[in-house]
Design a protein around this motif. Structure first.
Motif, PDB file in Angstrom:
ATOM      1  N   UNK A 207      78.476  70.633  27.668  1.00 26.85           N
ATOM      2  CA  UNK A 207      78.184  69.588  28.657  1.00 26.85           C
ATOM      3  C   UNK A 207      76.788  69.739  29.211  1.00 26.85           C
ATOM      4  N   UNK A 208      75.933  68.772  28.938  1.00 29.90           N
ATOM      5  CA  UNK A 208      74.544  68.839  29.403  1.00 29.90           C
ATOM      6  C   UNK A 208      74.398  68.092  30.726  1.00 29.90           C
ATOM      7  N   UNK A 209      75.209  68.508  31.693  1.00 29.83           N
ATOM      8  CA  UNK A 209      75.124  67.934  33.040  1.00 29.83           C
ATOM      9  C   UNK A 209      74.990  69.062  34.046  1.00 29.83           C
ATOM     10  N   UNK A 210      74.419  68.740  35.208  1.00 31.38           N
ATOM     11  CA  UNK A 210      74.198  69.744  36.262  1.00 31.38           C
ATOM     12  C   UNK A 210      73.494  70.978  35.721  1.00 31.38           C
ATOM     13  N   UNK A 211      72.358  70.744  35.092  1.00 27.67           N
ATOM     14  CA  UNK A 211      71.636  71.845  34.442  1.00 27.67           C
ATOM     15  C   UNK A 211      70.825  72.619  35.471  1.00 27.67           C
ATOM     16  N   UNK A 212      71.558  73.211  36.453  1.00 27.11           N
ATOM     17  CA  UNK A 212      70.956  74.038  37.488  1.00 27.11           C
ATOM     18  C   UNK A 212      71.315  75.494  37.221  1.00 27.11           C
ATOM     19  N   UNK A 213      70.289  76.348  37.143  1.00 27.99           N
ATOM     20  CA  UNK A 213      70.488  77.759  36.815  1.00 27.99           C
ATOM     21  C   UNK A 213      69.717  78.632  37.802  1.00 27.99           C
ATOM     22  N   UNK A 214      70.211  79.889  37.952  1.00 25.17           N
ATOM     23  CA  UNK A 214      69.527  80.900  38.755  1.00 25.17           C
ATOM     24  C   UNK A 214      69.665  82.242  38.056  1.00 25.17           C
ATOM     25  N   UNK A 215      68.699  83.134  38.286  1.00 27.52           N
ATOM     26  CA  UNK A 215      68.706  84.471  37.692  1.00 27.52           C
ATOM     27  C   UNK A 215      68.527  85.501  38.812  1.00 27.52           C
TER      28      UNK A 215
ATOM     29  N   UNK B 237      68.594  83.088  46.494  1.00 25.42           N
ATOM     30  CA  UNK B 237      67.424  82.600  47.212  1.00 25.42           C
ATOM     31  C   UNK B 237      66.864  81.300  46.677  1.00 25.42           C
ATOM     32  N   UNK B 238      65.538  81.315  46.497  1.00 34.05           N
ATOM     33  CA  UNK B 238      64.851  80.118  45.997  1.00 34.05           C
ATOM     34  C   UNK B 238      64.808  80.089  44.474  1.00 34.05           C
ATOM     35  N   UNK B 239      65.464  80.998  43.864  1.00 35.38           N
ATOM     36  CA  UNK B 239      65.349  81.162  42.419  1.00 35.38           C
ATOM     37  C   UNK B 239      66.324  80.251  41.673  1.00 35.38           C
ATOM     38  N   UNK B 240      66.254  78.944  41.939  1.00 33.41           N
ATOM     39  CA  UNK B 240      67.121  77.964  41.279  1.00 33.41           C
ATOM     40  C   UNK B 240      66.247  76.857  40.686  1.00 33.41           C
ATOM     41  N   UNK B 241      66.484  76.557  39.418  1.00 30.23           N
ATOM     42  CA  UNK B 241      65.801  75.432  38.754  1.00 30.23           C
ATOM     43  C   UNK B 241      66.856  74.483  38.195  1.00 30.23           C
ATOM     44  N   UNK B 242      66.593  73.227  38.363  1.00 32.23           N
ATOM     45  CA  UNK B 242      67.481  72.212  37.788  1.00 32.23           C
ATOM     46  C   UNK B 242      66.650  71.275  36.926  1.00 32.23           C
TER      47      UNK B 242
ATOM     48  N   UNK C  80      62.654  72.970  41.422  1.00 28.82           N
ATOM     49  CA  UNK C  80      62.128  74.315  41.187  1.00 28.82           C
ATOM     50  C   UNK C  80      60.624  74.315  41.037  1.00 28.82           C
ATOM     51  N   UNK C  81      60.038  73.134  40.801  1.00 32.44           N
ATOM     52  CA  UNK C  81      58.575  73.002  40.687  1.00 32.44           C
ATOM     53  C   UNK C  81      58.028  72.131  41.814  1.00 32.44           C
ATOM     54  N   UNK C  82      58.667  72.093  42.934  1.00 31.39           N
ATOM     55  CA  UNK C  82      58.232  71.209  44.011  1.00 31.39           C
ATOM     56  C   UNK C  82      56.755  71.443  44.326  1.00 31.39           C
ATOM     57  N   UNK C  83      56.000  70.342  44.306  1.00 29.63           N
ATOM     58  CA  UNK C  83      54.571  70.411  44.574  1.00 29.63           C
ATOM     59  C   UNK C  83      53.729  70.756  43.372  1.00 29.63           C
ATOM     60  N   UNK C  84      54.367  71.149  42.278  1.00 23.99           N
ATOM     61  CA  UNK C  84      53.616  71.554  41.080  1.00 23.99           C
ATOM     62  C   UNK C  84      53.851  70.629  39.891  1.00 23.99           C
ATOM     63  N   UNK C  85      54.420  69.457  40.108  1.00 22.53           N
ATOM     64  CA  UNK C  85      54.684  68.508  39.017  1.00 22.53           C
ATOM     65  C   UNK C  85      53.542  67.494  38.966  1.00 22.53           C
ATOM     66  N   UNK C  86      52.900  67.379  37.796  1.00 21.01           N
ATOM     67  CA  UNK C  86      51.827  66.385  37.644  1.00 21.01           C
ATOM     68  C   UNK C  86      52.367  65.016  37.264  1.00 21.01           C
ATOM     69  N   UNK C  87      53.574  64.968  36.664  1.00 23.18           N
ATOM     70  CA  UNK C  87      54.157  63.676  36.318  1.00 23.18           C
ATOM     71  C   UNK C  87      55.259  63.830  35.283  1.00 23.18           C
ATOM     72  N   UNK C  88      55.724  62.680  34.828  1.00 25.31           N
ATOM     73  CA  UNK C  88      56.809  62.635  33.846  1.00 25.31           C
ATOM     74  C   UNK C  88      56.393  61.771  32.669  1.00 25.31           C
TER      75      UNK C  88
ATOM     76  N   UNK D 224      67.854  74.443  47.151  1.00 24.77           N
ATOM     77  CA  UNK D 224      66.966  75.390  47.822  1.00 24.77           C
ATOM     78  C   UNK D 224      67.322  75.518  49.299  1.00 24.77           C
ATOM     79  N   UNK D 225      67.703  74.395  49.895  1.00 22.14           N
ATOM     80  CA  UNK D 225      68.086  74.435  51.308  1.00 22.14           C
ATOM     81  C   UNK D 225      69.289  75.358  51.515  1.00 22.14           C
ATOM     82  N   UNK D 226      70.323  75.173  50.667  1.00 25.25           N
ATOM     83  CA  UNK D 226      71.508  76.032  50.786  1.00 25.25           C
ATOM     84  C   UNK D 226      71.159  77.494  50.531  1.00 25.25           C
ATOM     85  N   UNK D 227      70.291  77.740  49.564  1.00 22.40           N
ATOM     86  CA  UNK D 227      69.928  79.122  49.252  1.00 22.40           C
ATOM     87  C   UNK D 227      69.191  79.774  50.403  1.00 22.40           C
TER      88      UNK D 227
END
Length: 505
Positions: free
Chosen positions: A95-103, A116-121, A145-153, A5-8
């Protein structure tokens, strides 16, 4: 905020600055960026599902899906394009690594929205077996991509091939979990489910780990547990020491179901057969023993238990005497590796040596015999018994033996004193001697004449007076006085005083 997100944001600011400084190069405003909903792994086929909301602009011709291909340079590559009505796609990737996507969205004038900010990993996991803690350590990255909106794991895991269970739920600030109690030499599978405060979830890829311990010794056996004396026992065990595990710990406990405690620890042994002595009152207590093979991993503060032997126990033998019947009871021996063959009952009647009396089957823990047949006037009023547990033959016919404590039967002495005898008569009345069933522990008999002169004295209950004056010539026919005192093996003290008449044919 994530690095992506910083780079974007930096890229967006740069492009905005270019628009301000060089407006002529910008023919139209870029369409609104689609809002990514989630990136998740579908474990049914290992496809990566990407979902997004439509762009807020109506003039959308295409959606473009980008994937991060270089996490160092933050380089994205366009991998697919879709029509304006597609809002999800399952990416089947090897390969299920670096699962970062943007649209991004592209309008009819070929203007494309910025990443922009439209990246989820999706969460990335690592799992390793920690030999020191004997646990699988699961670690994961935060969902981006859900910063601040994660209730837990939620942490899911289990043995490979079995249904995976939820192991725990942790807050968003936690990124690791220790799964203890895992089985040795077993494969486990784990994944992390990220929970958004809205209720939607994202799954990480599955990750597998093998729980590998050092190879256990091919054999580890308690050969026998034998009582040595009133205060010590001998424990012998055998082990394969040709592998990397060659340290062993001897444990004991007093009652089944109670914890074992360490008695002896031997590191890096050089002999396959080990003998240990333990100290306790063997006629009062019995202990169960167990041997563990242990391994000390480098850097660990404690050693690990790799395997365990069969159990062995000291045999506690007790007795009862009622109506001339001796009853022996003992704790069963448990257990020989090749099995228990039976028990040998041994008795020491005072000769100093134990002799076999009877061999009985392994199902017995009680034995009886009558002592009436032993009454002869010479047999001491103390009988000693012990029990030997025999193993079934093994290793070419070897039979192990585990010996119990010695239990002692003490017998009360009963005595009758004759009133006359005939010296030098060569018959059963040729000497003066009390008649008794079992000889006492301590004994004294003195015979005197009416004047008080000592005729005879002995401390041997088997020795009688033959009628001679202090071993010389025969005394005259007369009445003499005897004095007898004894303490039998039960501790009972008795005295007898009376007259005995010397008669000649």
């Amino acid at each position: 905020m994530s690095r992506i997100r910083t780079y974007m944001k930096i890229l967006v600011k740069f492009l905005l600055l270019m628009i301000i400084l060089f407006p002529s190069v910008v023919q139209a405003q870029a369409p609104a960026i689609p809002d990514l909903i989630l990136v998740t792994v579908d474990h049914s086929d290992n496809g990566v599902l990407i979902q997004w909301n439509p762009s807020a602009d109506s003039d959308i011709q295409f959606y473009h899906l980008y994937k991060l291909i270089d996490p160092v340079d933050m380089t994205f590559q366009k991998i697919f394009s879709f029509g304006p009505y597609t809002i999800e796609y399952k990416h089947m990737t090897s390969g299920l690594t670096n699962l970062a996507y943007a649209v991004t969205a592209e309008d009819s004038t070929s203007n494309e929205s910025l990443l922009g900010d439209n990246v989820h990993r999706a969460v990335a996991t690592t799992v390793e077996f920690d030999l020191c803690t004997e646990a699988n350590i699961v670690q994961w990255t935060s969902y981006e991509g859900w910063e601040g909106d994660i209730s837990g794991y939620r942490v899911f895991g289990g043995i490979s091939g079995s249904p995976l269970q939820e192991l725990t739920f942790v807050p968003a600030s936690t990124n690791s979990y220790s799964h203890t109690g895992v089985a040795a030499n077993t494969d486990y599978i784990y994944y992390i489910e990220t929970v958004n405060i809205s209720g939607i979830t994202s799954n990480s890829p599955l990750d597998t780990v093998s729980v590998l311990y050092p190879v256990a010794p091919s054999y580890l056996t308690i050969d026998h547990v034998s009582v040595l004396d009133e205060a010590s026992v001998e424990i012998q065990y055998s082990a394969d020491i040709t592998g990397e595990v060659n340290s062993f710990r001897l444990l004991r406990r007093s009652n089944p179901g109670t914890p074992f405690t360490e008695v002896d620890m031997r590191l890096n042994v050089m002999e396959s057969t080990q003998v240990v002595q333990d100290q306790f009152l063997t006629s009062t207590y019995t202990y169960q023993y167990l041997v563990e093979s242990v391994f000390q991993p480098e850097g660990c503060g404690t050693s690990l238990v790799i395997s365990q032997s069969n159990q062995g126990n000291s045999i506690l033998l007790v007795n009862e005497l009622n109506d001339q019947i001796v009853t022996l009871n003992w704790t069963p021996y448990e257990s020989y590796e090749p099995g228990l063959a039976g028990y040998i009952i041994q008795r020491n009647d005072g000769s100093g040596e134990f002799a076999d009396v009877q061999t009985i089957g392994p199902q017995f823990t009680q034995w009886q015999e009558s002592i009436q047949s032993m009454v002869n006037g010479f047999q001491a009023g103390e009988l000693q018994y012990r029990v030997i547990a025999l193993s079934n033959p093994h290793n070419g016919g070897t039979e192990e033996q585990s010996i119990s404590n010695i239990t002692t039967v003490v017998i009360e002495t009963h005595m009758q004193v004759p009133s006359a005898f005939t010296p030098n008569s060569n018959d059963i009345n040729s000497e003066f001697k009390p008649l008794m069933d079992f000889a006492p522990r301590d004994y004294l008999m003195i015979v005197v004449d009416r004047g008080g002169r000592k005729m005879f004295e002995t401390s041997d209950p088997g020795e009688g007076w033959d009628g001679r004056f202090q071993g010389g010539s025969f005394v005259d026919e007369a009445v003499y006085v005897y004095y007898i005192q004894y303490t039998d093996y039960t501790g009972l003290f008795n005295t007898y005083t009376g007259n005995v008449t010397v008669l000649y044919p």
